[in-house]
Structure formats: C-alpha cells, structure tokens
Design a protein around this motif. Structure first.
Motif, PDB file in Angstrom:
ATOM      1  N   SER A  11      -5.202   9.517   9.617  1.00 56.99           N
ATOM      2  CA  SER A  11      -4.515   8.465   8.861  1.00 56.99           C
ATOM      3  C   SER A  11      -3.030   8.808   8.721  1.00 56.99           C
ATOM      4  O   SER A  11      -2.669   9.892   8.249  1.00 56.99           O
ATOM      5  CB  SER A  11      -5.160   8.346   7.475  1.00 56.99           C
ATOM      6  OG  SER A  11      -4.219   7.914   6.525  1.00 56.99           O
TER       7      SER A  11
ATOM      8  N   VAL B  27      -8.833   0.628  14.831  1.00 61.37           N
ATOM      9  CA  VAL B  27      -8.273   1.177  13.592  1.00 61.37           C
ATOM     10  C   VAL B  27      -8.631   0.333  12.368  1.00 61.37           C
ATOM     11  O   VAL B  27      -9.112   0.860  11.367  1.00 61.37           O
ATOM     12  CB  VAL B  27      -6.737   1.351  13.711  1.00 61.37           C
ATOM     13  CG1 VAL B  27      -6.154   1.971  12.439  1.00 61.37           C
ATOM     14  CG2 VAL B  27      -6.385   2.218  14.924  1.00 61.37           C
ATOM     15  N   TYR B  28      -8.408  -0.974  12.450  1.00 64.39           N
ATOM     16  CA  TYR B  28      -8.718  -1.851  11.317  1.00 64.39           C
ATOM     17  C   TYR B  28      -9.671  -2.962  11.737  1.00 64.39           C
ATOM     18  O   TYR B  28      -9.336  -3.775  12.602  1.00 64.39           O
ATOM     19  CB  TYR B  28      -7.438  -2.485  10.752  1.00 64.39           C
ATOM     20  CG  TYR B  28      -6.597  -1.504  10.012  1.00 64.39           C
ATOM     21  CD1 TYR B  28      -7.042  -0.926   8.838  1.00 64.39           C
ATOM     22  CD2 TYR B  28      -5.359  -1.136  10.493  1.00 64.39           C
ATOM     23  CE1 TYR B  28      -6.285  -0.008   8.157  1.00 64.39           C
ATOM     24  CE2 TYR B  28      -4.578  -0.213   9.816  1.00 64.39           C
ATOM     25  CZ  TYR B  28      -5.057   0.342   8.647  1.00 64.39           C
ATOM     26  OH  TYR B  28      -4.299   1.244   7.978  1.00 64.39           O
TER      27      TYR B  28
ATOM     28  N   ASP C  97      -0.579  -1.970  15.249  1.00 65.52           N
ATOM     29  CA  ASP C  97       0.414  -2.975  14.818  1.00 65.52           C
ATOM     30  C   ASP C  97       0.903  -3.865  15.966  1.00 65.52           C
ATOM     31  O   ASP C  97       1.440  -4.941  15.727  1.00 65.52           O
ATOM     32  CB  ASP C  97       1.626  -2.291  14.183  1.00 65.52           C
ATOM     33  CG  ASP C  97       1.277  -1.583  12.903  1.00 65.52           C
ATOM     34  OD1 ASP C  97       1.718  -1.996  11.839  1.00 65.52           O
ATOM     35  OD2 ASP C  97       0.514  -0.591  12.971  1.00 65.52           O
TER      36      ASP C  97
ATOM     37  N   ASP D  56      -9.495   7.078  -0.058  1.00 63.71           N
ATOM     38  CA  ASP D  56     -10.288   8.288  -0.306  1.00 63.71           C
ATOM     39  C   ASP D  56      -9.659   9.556   0.289  1.00 63.71           C
ATOM     40  O   ASP D  56      -9.717  10.628  -0.326  1.00 63.71           O
ATOM     41  CB  ASP D  56     -11.734   8.102   0.184  1.00 63.71           C
ATOM     42  CG  ASP D  56     -11.816   7.619   1.621  1.00 63.71           C
ATOM     43  OD1 ASP D  56     -10.871   6.949   2.074  1.00 63.71           O
ATOM     44  OD2 ASP D  56     -12.817   7.908   2.291  1.00 63.71           O
TER      45      ASP D  56
ATOM     46  N   ARG E  68       0.809  -1.216   0.000  1.00 65.69           N
ATOM     47  CA  ARG E  68       0.000   0.000   0.000  1.00 65.69           C
ATOM     48  C   ARG E  68       0.849   1.277   0.000  1.00 65.69           C
ATOM     49  O   ARG E  68       0.501   2.267  -0.641  1.00 65.69           O
ATOM     50  CB  ARG E  68      -0.886  -0.055   1.244  1.00 65.69           C
ATOM     51  CG  ARG E  68      -1.830   1.066   1.419  1.00 65.69           C
ATOM     52  CD  ARG E  68      -2.712   0.780   2.618  1.00 65.69           C
ATOM     53  NE  ARG E  68      -3.403   1.973   3.057  1.00 65.69           N
ATOM     54  CZ  ARG E  68      -4.552   2.403   2.558  1.00 65.69           C
ATOM     55  NH1 ARG E  68      -5.132   1.723   1.613  1.00 65.69           N
ATOM     56  NH2 ARG E  68      -5.115   3.496   2.997  1.00 65.69           N
TER      57      ARG E  68
HETATM   58  C1  UD1 Z   1       0.028   2.861   8.372  1.00 69.18           C
HETATM   59  C2  UD1 Z   1       1.084   1.830   8.630  1.00 69.18           C
HETATM   60  C3  UD1 Z   1       0.484   0.578   9.251  1.00 69.18           C
HETATM   61  C4  UD1 Z   1      -0.344   0.942  10.466  1.00 69.18           C
HETATM   62  C5  UD1 Z   1      -1.350   2.060  10.151  1.00 69.18           C
HETATM   63  C6  UD1 Z   1      -2.093   2.562  11.375  1.00 69.18           C
HETATM   64  C7  UD1 Z   1       2.674   2.249   6.822  1.00 69.18           C
HETATM   65  C8  UD1 Z   1       3.328   1.746   5.598  1.00 69.18           C
HETATM   66  N1  UD1 Z   1       1.733   1.477   7.363  1.00 69.18           N
HETATM   67  O1  UD1 Z   1      -0.855   2.313   7.404  1.00 69.18           O
HETATM   68  O2  UD1 Z   1       1.555  -0.279   9.630  1.00 69.18           O
HETATM   69  O3  UD1 Z   1      -1.044  -0.193  10.896  1.00 69.18           O
HETATM   70  O4  UD1 Z   1      -0.665   3.169   9.571  1.00 69.18           O
HETATM   71  O5  UD1 Z   1      -1.202   3.058  12.305  1.00 69.18           O
HETATM   72  O6  UD1 Z   1       3.023   3.283   7.332  1.00 69.18           O
HETATM   73  N2  UD1 Z   1      -8.368   5.315   5.993  1.00 69.18           N
HETATM   74  C9  UD1 Z   1      -9.445   5.707   5.214  1.00 69.18           C
HETATM   75  N3  UD1 Z   1      -9.188   6.328   4.037  1.00 69.18           N
HETATM   76  C10 UD1 Z   1      -7.926   6.592   3.608  1.00 69.18           C
HETATM   77  C11 UD1 Z   1      -6.842   6.233   4.419  1.00 69.18           C
HETATM   78  C12 UD1 Z   1      -7.092   5.572   5.617  1.00 69.18           C
HETATM   79  O7  UD1 Z   1     -10.596   5.457   5.560  1.00 69.18           O
HETATM   80  O8  UD1 Z   1      -7.769   7.190   2.529  1.00 69.18           O
HETATM   81  C13 UD1 Z   1      -8.624   4.615   7.262  1.00 69.18           C
HETATM   82  C14 UD1 Z   1      -8.169   3.147   7.212  1.00 69.18           C
HETATM   83  O9  UD1 Z   1      -9.135   2.325   6.648  1.00 69.18           O
HETATM   84  C15 UD1 Z   1      -7.930   2.863   8.681  1.00 69.18           C
HETATM   85  C16 UD1 Z   1      -7.452   4.207   9.217  1.00 69.18           C
HETATM   86  O10 UD1 Z   1      -7.841   5.199   8.277  1.00 69.18           O
HETATM   87  O11 UD1 Z   1      -9.120   2.502   9.292  1.00 69.18           O
HETATM   88  C17 UD1 Z   1      -5.962   4.302   9.473  1.00 69.18           C
HETATM   89  O12 UD1 Z   1      -5.279   3.992   8.299  1.00 69.18           O
HETATM   90  P1  UD1 Z   1      -3.877   4.633   7.961  1.00 69.18           P
HETATM   91  O13 UD1 Z   1      -3.339   5.334   9.163  1.00 69.18           O
HETATM   92  O14 UD1 Z   1      -4.008   5.387   6.703  1.00 69.18           O
HETATM   93  O15 UD1 Z   1      -2.999   3.383   7.698  1.00 69.18           O
HETATM   94  P2  UD1 Z   1      -1.840   3.272   6.652  1.00 69.18           P
HETATM   95  O16 UD1 Z   1      -1.187   4.591   6.476  1.00 69.18           O
HETATM   96  O17 UD1 Z   1      -2.327   2.537   5.450  1.00 69.18           O
END
Ligand code: UD1
Length: 427
Positions: free
Chosen positions: A162, A326-327, A304, A124, A92
């Motif tokens: 995020s 978070v997830y 994590d 998004d 990702r």
């Molecule tokens: C990063 C980390 C991952 C960690 C996560 C949360 C990296 C490479 N990975 O992932 O190890 O588990 O942060 O600390 O740095 N979301 C949306 N829309 C978006 C983006 C995110 O709805 O456009 C939501 C996701 O579904 C999730 C939440 O926001 O529920 C957090 O995601 P995010 O912090 O973006 O995770 P990553 O950056 O992908």
C-alpha cells in the motif's frame, strides 16, 4: 452545480506544462508536521485535495502561507492533536497526519477517512503499523485515537504494498526510537519522493523504491526547502488525451521515468513517443489498436491510469481486456462510458472492451477523480457535446484542466448547467 461541456473532434496539438504531483505533495505535507521550523515546498499543485490538506494542517496549529505553486509550513507550535471529520472525510490522504501527530505530540485523534469511492479502502495496515510501533490505538465513534510517549522502531509487514500505508508508517517511524523495517513496502515514485524529503529534513531512510524500507529513528527533524516531483498521472492523462484525438502533444516539466509502465502500453496502441529528460512528446496518427492491461502496484501499470486508458481502448481497433487488481470498484464509470456508446462488458475485476469506431456525446457523471478524467478523455473524441457532472472530483486532482486542454485546442468549458439552459432558451 457547475458541469463541463466538451465538444469532441478537435485534434489536441501543442505543449502543456505538468503540475506537481498530487499524491507526492499530500504525503510530504503530512510529513512536514514532523519538523520544527519552516518548510518550503515548491511545485505544489493548486487543486482541491491540497486545499483540504492545508486546512487540515491549519486545524492542527501549523502556520501555512501559500503563493502560487509555493507553500510554506511551520509546524513548530502545533496546538491540536485532532484532525476533524469535516476535513478528513473529504480526502483519505489526510488520515496520514495520525503518525506524525503521535510522533510529535504523543497522541492523536483522527477521523476515519473518506476520498474517492473506488472500493473498500480500509485503514487496517495503517492502524496495525502504528500499533506495531508501540502506540496504544483505539477506534470509537468514527475516530481513531493513538497514544505513545515515544514510538519504538519495529519490523512491519504489509499484506499488500500500500502506497499510503508505506508513506504513513515511514513518517511515523522517523522520530521513533530504534530501527523500523517495512517489508512488502510500496515502491511508487511518491514513496521515493517522500523519503528524499524526509532525509533532507534529517531522517535516516534506506531502501525507498524497493520492497524493503529501513528507517532508523532520530531525535528531531528540521525544516527544508523542497521541490515536489511532477504529477505522473496528469502527464499520463494528457498522453492518453493526445492519443484519443490523434493529436501531437508535448508535456513539459514531466518525469518520463515515472511513466515507465504507461508509455509502453501507449506505444502498443500505436502512439509514437519521444521521451527526453523532462518532457514527453506524444503523437498518434491512426486509430488506436486494442491491448490488454493489468493494474499492479508500481512498477506495474498504475490503477489511476486504468480509467482514462479504458476510455482510449473503447475506440480502439479490436478487443481489449483490462484487469483491475488494486481497487475492486474502480469500474463504476463503465456505465457512463456505455452511455457514450462504448461496448464494455464487466466480469468481476475484468473489463472486456470491444472498440467502437466512434463514441457519441451524452450527459454523464464523474463518480471519482480518475473516472472524471476518463470521461473527459472520451468526450474529447466523441461526436457532439458531452455534458459532464460531478466535476468537483476532477478539481480534486487536476490543476486548470480546462485551461490546459483549451491551450491544446480542445473545445471545453465549464458552466453552471442551470444558467446555461436559461441562456440557451433566451437566445
Ligand atoms: C494511493 C493514491 C491513489 C492510488 C493508490 C494505489 C494517494 C493520496 N492516493 O492511495 O491515487 O490509486 O495509492 O496506487 O496517494 N489497503 C488495505 N488496507 C490499508 C491500506 C490499503 O487493505 O490499510 C488496500 C486498499 O484497499 C487497496 C490497496 O491496499 O486495495 C492499495 O491501496 P493504497 O496503495 O493504500 O492506496 P492509497 O494509499 O489509499
């Protein structure tokens, strides 16, 4: 396919050096696309995700040299604005080249991302943010296209803090015209590290590490020499592994302040912790005690670390309640822990863990990176030899995990399960 074979019961003892941060390095490598001239990165972990990012940057025309934990990136002459599906689907974080490409080349075409299967991971916020910065964005046939002669600074509000979107939009805004303010920004140490890196390259960024990050656009950025922060997730994993084996482990080259949400929880379960400048000593004497955990954006308990922590709590005295905020699908590994005898009931985003005195070895499969870490942690304390499949997930994020654990006295090796079976038959 290779698997991990872990015989539980050995008490981990000794010292282990922590590698550079995976998440920090990935964001910084994407950020390096913004500069003309050579950037040297130090303390880069040698793991699968970094190799994927190297290939992604090379496919864009960046010149990259690597040597041990040292990596140099020269993005002066980018030749392509397209990050292909074969690479982006693997991870990702590679999607985050979109913003820097638009900033440098005026357009980008990046495949929609893949990565760990831990729940819905939309893009998004990323897309909306780039649009807010003035780019025309379209999605078609699995690709995101973005175009803008020059991005324009603007206020951006994230519905959720995020980490990825904060990092991505921060990099996109560095070369934009005017001021960008990201509200409800993520405050993870890797966000602060990226801001420090970009600032050294000539960017103007205030407030990283708080919920409001202000970026004042500049005309150009230059290459720098930068050292990546230690991997807090790796350090936390070794701390949890020490606790479950009632071990005595010191992690060095670490940043204890980045583990502030994790260390108190380990203390609550009974670990004795001594944190110095760049090292943490973990010691566990008795059976762990149950505790409750809620994952949150930083400075809350990191999602994590939820999985390895649940492995630890599955042998704790008492019942623990762990809530994943978070997830939503980050509990998929629970069925694997149950195969090892764990008593865990899942209700939506909550896991209720009734600690067992002992786990038992079983064939299990890692479904994502931290699920893999949880299974290794569980196997270190289980009775018998656990066989872990899906270890390509573990290779994505842990450098030399087997060697490091062996150096602490663990009985662990990797082998091709087919050949191992043959060898056993012949013996
Ligand atoms: C990063 C980390 C991952 C960690 C996560 C949360 C990296 C490479 N990975 O992932 O190890 O588990 O942060 O600390 O740095 N979301 C949306 N829309 C978006 C983006 C995110 O709805 O456009 C939501 C996701 O579904 C999730 C939440 O926001 O529920 C957090 O995601 P995010 O912090 O973006 O995770 P990553 O950056 O992908």
């Amino acid at each position: 396919m290779e698997k991990l074979f872990v015989t539980g019961g050995a008490r981990l003892q000794g010292t282990v050096r922590i590698s550079g941060s995976k998440n920090g390095a990935l964001a910084i490598m994407a950020g390096a696309l913004l500069a003309s001239g050579r950037t040297t990165l130090r303390n880069v972990p040698k793991i699968g995700d970094i190799f994927t990012m190297v290939e992604t940057l090379r496919s864009l025309g960046a010149e990259i040299e690597t040597n041990g934990d040292w990596l140099s990136i020269d993005a002066t002459n980018l030749t392509s604005c397209e990050a292909p599906y074969e690479l982006v689907k693997q991870m990702r974080a590679s999607f985050c080249v979109l913003g820097p490409l638009v900033a440098r080349l005026g357009r980008a075409k990046v495949a929609m991302p893949g990565g760990c299967d831990i729940g819905s991971r939309p893009i998004d916020y990323h897309v909306k943010g780039i649009q807010t910065l003035g780019a025309y964005v379209d999605t078609d046939h699995g690709y995101v296209y973005a175009e803008s002669l020059r991005l324009r600074g603007a206020p951006i509000y994230l519905d959720f803090p995020s980490a990825g979107a904060t990092q991505h939009l921060m990099t996109a805004a560095c070369l934009a015209e005017g001021v960008t303010v990201i509200q409800n920004a993520a405050a993870e140490p890797e966000v602060v590290d990226l801001a420090r890196f970009l600032t050294q390259m000539g960017a103007r960024i205030d407030g990283a590490g708080t919920t409001t990050v202000k970026i004042t656009g500049v005309r150009e950025l230059h290459g720098v020499d930068y050292t990546i922060i230690p991997d807090r997730m790796e350090a936390g994993t070794f701390g949890i592994a020490a606790a479950i084996t009632r071990g005595d482990v010191t992690v060095t080259a670490a940043a204890p302040e980045h583990l502030e949400p994790v260390l108190p929880k380990l203390q609550e379960v009974g670990a004795r912790i001594d944190a110095q400048n760049d090292s943490i000593h973990f010691r566990m004497v008795d059976r762990p005690l149950a505790t409750d955990i809620m994952t949150m954006p930083h400075p809350g308990f990191p999602t994590d670390m939820q999985q390895p922590m649940v492995a630890l709590l599955s042998v704790a005295e008492g019942t623990s309640v762990v809530t994943e905020n978070v997830y939503e699908r980050r509990f998929k590994y629970i069925s694997e822990l149950q195969r090892m005898g764990a008593d865990i009931k899942q209700e939506g985003r909550t896991a209720i863990i009734k600690g067992m005195p002992q786990l038992t070895a079983a064939p299990v499969t890692a479904t994502d990176l931290r699920a893999g870490a949880a299974l290794v942690v569980a196997a270190l304390a289980a009775e018998g030899q656990t066989e872990i499949a899906g270890i390509e997930h573990i290779d994505r994020g842990y450098e030399n995990l087997v060697d490091k654990l062996c150096s602490l006295g663990a009985e662990i090796y990797r082998a091709d399960s087919e050949r191992r079976g043959t060898a056993l038959c012949l013996a």
